[in-house]
Design a protein around this motif. Structure first.
Motif, PDB file in Angstrom:
ATOM      1  N   MET A   1      46.457 -13.104 122.715  1.00  8.28           N
ATOM      2  CA  MET A   1      46.803 -11.917 123.460  1.00  8.28           C
ATOM      3  C   MET A   1      46.303 -10.699 122.674  1.00  8.28           C
ATOM      4  O   MET A   1      46.564 -10.575 121.488  1.00  8.28           O
ATOM      5  CB  MET A   1      48.325 -11.878 123.630  1.00  8.28           C
ATOM      6  CG  MET A   1      48.791 -10.707 124.388  1.00  8.28           C
ATOM      7  SD  MET A   1      50.582 -10.602 124.645  1.00  8.28           S
ATOM      8  CE  MET A   1      51.140 -12.255 124.685  1.00  8.28           C
ATOM      9  N   GLN A   2      45.585  -9.829 123.353  1.00  8.54           N
ATOM     10  CA  GLN A   2      45.068  -8.637 122.685  1.00  8.54           C
ATOM     11  C   GLN A   2      46.091  -7.514 122.724  1.00  8.54           C
ATOM     12  O   GLN A   2      46.896  -7.415 123.641  1.00  8.54           O
ATOM     13  CB  GLN A   2      43.785  -8.179 123.357  1.00  8.54           C
ATOM     14  CG  GLN A   2      42.642  -9.128 123.122  1.00  8.54           C
ATOM     15  CD  GLN A   2      41.347  -8.547 123.657  1.00  8.54           C
ATOM     16  OE1 GLN A   2      41.335  -7.482 124.262  1.00  8.54           O
ATOM     17  NE2 GLN A   2      40.262  -9.244 123.438  1.00  8.54           N
ATOM     18  N   LYS A   3      46.007  -6.659 121.710  1.00 11.11           N
ATOM     19  CA  LYS A   3      46.901  -5.509 121.638  1.00 11.11           C
ATOM     20  C   LYS A   3      46.438  -4.423 122.596  1.00 11.11           C
ATOM     21  O   LYS A   3      45.270  -4.352 122.960  1.00 11.11           O
ATOM     22  CB  LYS A   3      46.906  -4.957 120.213  1.00 11.11           C
ATOM     23  CG  LYS A   3      47.566  -5.873 119.206  1.00 11.11           C
ATOM     24  CD  LYS A   3      47.435  -5.358 117.802  1.00 11.11           C
ATOM     25  CE  LYS A   3      47.950  -3.955 117.679  1.00 11.11           C
ATOM     26  NZ  LYS A   3      48.006  -3.463 116.310  1.00 11.11           N
ATOM     27  N   LEU A   4      47.384  -3.573 122.979  1.00  9.40           N
ATOM     28  CA  LEU A   4      47.042  -2.409 123.789  1.00  9.40           C
ATOM     29  C   LEU A   4      46.181  -1.461 122.963  1.00  9.40           C
ATOM     30  O   LEU A   4      46.390  -1.311 121.756  1.00  9.40           O
ATOM     31  CB  LEU A   4      48.308  -1.661 124.215  1.00  9.40           C
ATOM     32  CG  LEU A   4      49.126  -2.264 125.336  1.00  9.40           C
ATOM     33  CD1 LEU A   4      50.417  -1.475 125.508  1.00  9.40           C
ATOM     34  CD2 LEU A   4      48.356  -2.257 126.628  1.00  9.40           C
ATOM     35  N   ARG A   5      45.249  -0.821 123.590  1.00 10.40           N
ATOM     36  CA  ARG A   5      44.406   0.159 122.928  1.00 10.40           C
ATOM     37  C   ARG A   5      44.611   1.503 123.625  1.00 10.40           C
ATOM     38  O   ARG A   5      44.449   1.618 124.838  1.00 10.40           O
ATOM     39  CB  ARG A   5      42.939  -0.237 123.006  1.00 10.40           C
ATOM     40  CG  ARG A   5      42.660  -1.606 122.448  1.00 10.40           C
ATOM     41  CD  ARG A   5      41.776  -1.489 121.240  1.00 10.40           C
ATOM     42  NE  ARG A   5      41.397  -2.797 120.760  1.00 10.40           N
ATOM     43  CZ  ARG A   5      41.947  -3.371 119.707  1.00 10.40           C
ATOM     44  NH1 ARG A   5      42.886  -2.773 119.055  1.00 10.40           N
ATOM     45  NH2 ARG A   5      41.545  -4.545 119.309  1.00 10.40           N
ATOM     46  N   LEU A   6      44.970   2.495 122.822  1.00 13.02           N
ATOM     47  CA  LEU A   6      45.229   3.824 123.375  1.00 13.02           C
ATOM     48  C   LEU A   6      43.970   4.416 124.009  1.00 13.02           C
ATOM     49  O   LEU A   6      44.045   5.076 125.041  1.00 13.02           O
ATOM     50  CB  LEU A   6      45.782   4.751 122.290  1.00 13.02           C
ATOM     51  CG  LEU A   6      46.270   6.105 122.751  1.00 13.02           C
ATOM     52  CD1 LEU A   6      47.361   5.963 123.806  1.00 13.02           C
ATOM     53  CD2 LEU A   6      46.781   6.915 121.588  1.00 13.02           C
ATOM     54  N   ARG A   7      42.822   4.145 123.408  1.00 20.06           N
ATOM     55  CA  ARG A   7      41.567   4.673 123.969  1.00 20.06           C
ATOM     56  C   ARG A   7      41.287   4.113 125.354  1.00 20.06           C
ATOM     57  O   ARG A   7      40.815   4.827 126.237  1.00 20.06           O
ATOM     58  CB  ARG A   7      40.400   4.364 123.043  1.00 20.06           C
ATOM     59  CG  ARG A   7      40.266   5.352 121.919  1.00 20.06           C
ATOM     60  CD  ARG A   7      38.988   5.118 121.199  1.00 20.06           C
ATOM     61  NE  ARG A   7      39.343   4.344 120.022  1.00 20.06           N
ATOM     62  CZ  ARG A   7      38.497   3.910 119.133  1.00 20.06           C
ATOM     63  NH1 ARG A   7      37.232   4.142 119.279  1.00 20.06           N
ATOM     64  NH2 ARG A   7      38.908   3.235 118.100  1.00 20.06           N
ATOM     65  N   VAL A   8      41.562   2.832 125.549  1.00 18.49           N
ATOM     66  CA  VAL A   8      41.332   2.217 126.855  1.00 18.49           C
ATOM     67  C   VAL A   8      42.273   2.832 127.887  1.00 18.49           C
ATOM     68  O   VAL A   8      41.847   3.180 128.999  1.00 18.49           O
ATOM     69  CB  VAL A   8      41.531   0.686 126.770  1.00 18.49           C
ATOM     70  CG1 VAL A   8      41.515   0.050 128.148  1.00 18.49           C
ATOM     71  CG2 VAL A   8      40.464   0.061 125.886  1.00 18.49           C
ATOM     72  N   LEU A   9      43.544   2.982 127.514  1.00 15.79           N
ATOM     73  CA  LEU A   9      44.504   3.576 128.443  1.00 15.79           C
ATOM     74  C   LEU A   9      44.156   5.027 128.761  1.00 15.79           C
ATOM     75  O   LEU A   9      44.274   5.468 129.908  1.00 15.79           O
ATOM     76  CB  LEU A   9      45.915   3.470 127.874  1.00 15.79           C
ATOM     77  CG  LEU A   9      46.468   2.051 127.726  1.00 15.79           C
ATOM     78  CD1 LEU A   9      47.809   2.075 127.010  1.00 15.79           C
ATOM     79  CD2 LEU A   9      46.582   1.362 129.060  1.00 15.79           C
ATOM     80  N   ALA A  10      43.713   5.771 127.754  1.00 17.21           N
ATOM     81  CA  ALA A  10      43.310   7.161 127.985  1.00 17.21           C
ATOM     82  C   ALA A  10      42.074   7.223 128.884  1.00 17.21           C
ATOM     83  O   ALA A  10      41.978   8.095 129.760  1.00 17.21           O
ATOM     84  CB  ALA A  10      43.045   7.864 126.657  1.00 17.21           C
ATOM     85  N   GLY A  11      41.151   6.308 128.691  1.00 16.79           N
ATOM     86  CA  GLY A  11      39.965   6.255 129.549  1.00 16.79           C
ATOM     87  C   GLY A  11      40.330   5.944 130.989  1.00 16.79           C
ATOM     88  O   GLY A  11      39.803   6.558 131.929  1.00 16.79           O
ATOM     89  N   ILE A  12      41.229   4.986 131.177  1.00 19.10           N
ATOM     90  CA  ILE A  12      41.689   4.653 132.530  1.00 19.10           C
ATOM     91  C   ILE A  12      42.372   5.866 133.157  1.00 19.10           C
ATOM     92  O   ILE A  12      42.128   6.190 134.326  1.00 19.10           O
ATOM     93  CB  ILE A  12      42.647   3.442 132.478  1.00 19.10           C
ATOM     94  CG1 ILE A  12      41.875   2.171 132.130  1.00 19.10           C
ATOM     95  CG2 ILE A  12      43.390   3.269 133.800  1.00 19.10           C
ATOM     96  CD1 ILE A  12      42.758   0.976 131.828  1.00 19.10           C
ATOM     97  N   PHE A  13      43.214   6.553 132.375  1.00 21.40           N
ATOM     98  CA  PHE A  13      43.904   7.743 132.858  1.00 21.40           C
ATOM     99  C   PHE A  13      42.901   8.813 133.294  1.00 21.40           C
ATOM    100  O   PHE A  13      43.029   9.397 134.374  1.00 21.40           O
ATOM    101  CB  PHE A  13      44.830   8.282 131.764  1.00 21.40           C
ATOM    102  CG  PHE A  13      45.463   9.598 132.088  1.00 21.40           C
ATOM    103  CD1 PHE A  13      46.565   9.656 132.916  1.00 21.40           C
ATOM    104  CD2 PHE A  13      44.957  10.771 131.564  1.00 21.40           C
ATOM    105  CE1 PHE A  13      47.159  10.874 133.220  1.00 21.40           C
ATOM    106  CE2 PHE A  13      45.534  11.985 131.860  1.00 21.40           C
ATOM    107  CZ  PHE A  13      46.638  12.035 132.693  1.00 21.40           C
TER     108      PHE A  13
END
Length: 160
Positions: A1-13
């Protein structure tokens, strides 16, 4: 299981926000923009509270287990993994929805002269805050449920 990445979430946002802003401009040019539901921030704040309760409960049970308290309840690893997956999925959905309402809120900021639009901008802003709360709690839940690092592989073994 991969960890959450803040950059990915910010990009999606950001991508969802830009698409929602452009869509809101286009929709408003050809008709009446749909309203922001009042329940949107309520649902996301409730989800954040649920995830926080799960994280705090898991943390206290893990602490009791580590301290070998006699009344300590065991922690089911599968249940913990499911909680982490729920947190990660919630963070991804919150990033998308907060981005959508964020983009819509930015568009509504140009229409604050109408009281109904002003209320919708407030609801959109609250939804963005609630989405950020879900993401923050998901990171906390992931931190609580993280397995300890195995340092045995990195240490050299003394020659016997």
């Amino acid at each position: 299981m991969q960890k959450l990445r803040l950059r990915v979430l910010a990009g999606i946002f950001l991508v969802a926000g830009v698409l929602a802003w452009a869509g809101a401009r286009l929709w408003d040019a050809y008709g009446r923009l749909p309203s922001v539901p009042v329940a949107a921030p309520v649902v996301f704040f409730a989800l954040a509270a649920l995830l926080l309760a799960t994280a705090l409960s898991t943390r206290s049970r893990l602490r009791a287990q580590r301290e070998r308290r006699p009344e300590a309840e065991g922690v089911n690893p599968l249940q913990t993994a499911r909680a982490v997956v729920l947190g990660q999925a919630s963070a991804l959905v919150a990033a998308v929805v907060a981005g959508l309402y964020g983009g819509m809120g930015v568009f509504l900021l140009t229409r604050l002269d109408e009281p109904a639009r002003r209320d919708q901008a407030v609801y959109a802003g609250l939804t963005v805050l609630a989405g950020a709360a879900v993401v923050a709690v998901a990171f906390f839940l992931e931190h609580v449920c993280k397995l300890p690092e195995d340092h045995d592989d990195d240490t050299p073994h003394p020659a016997s």
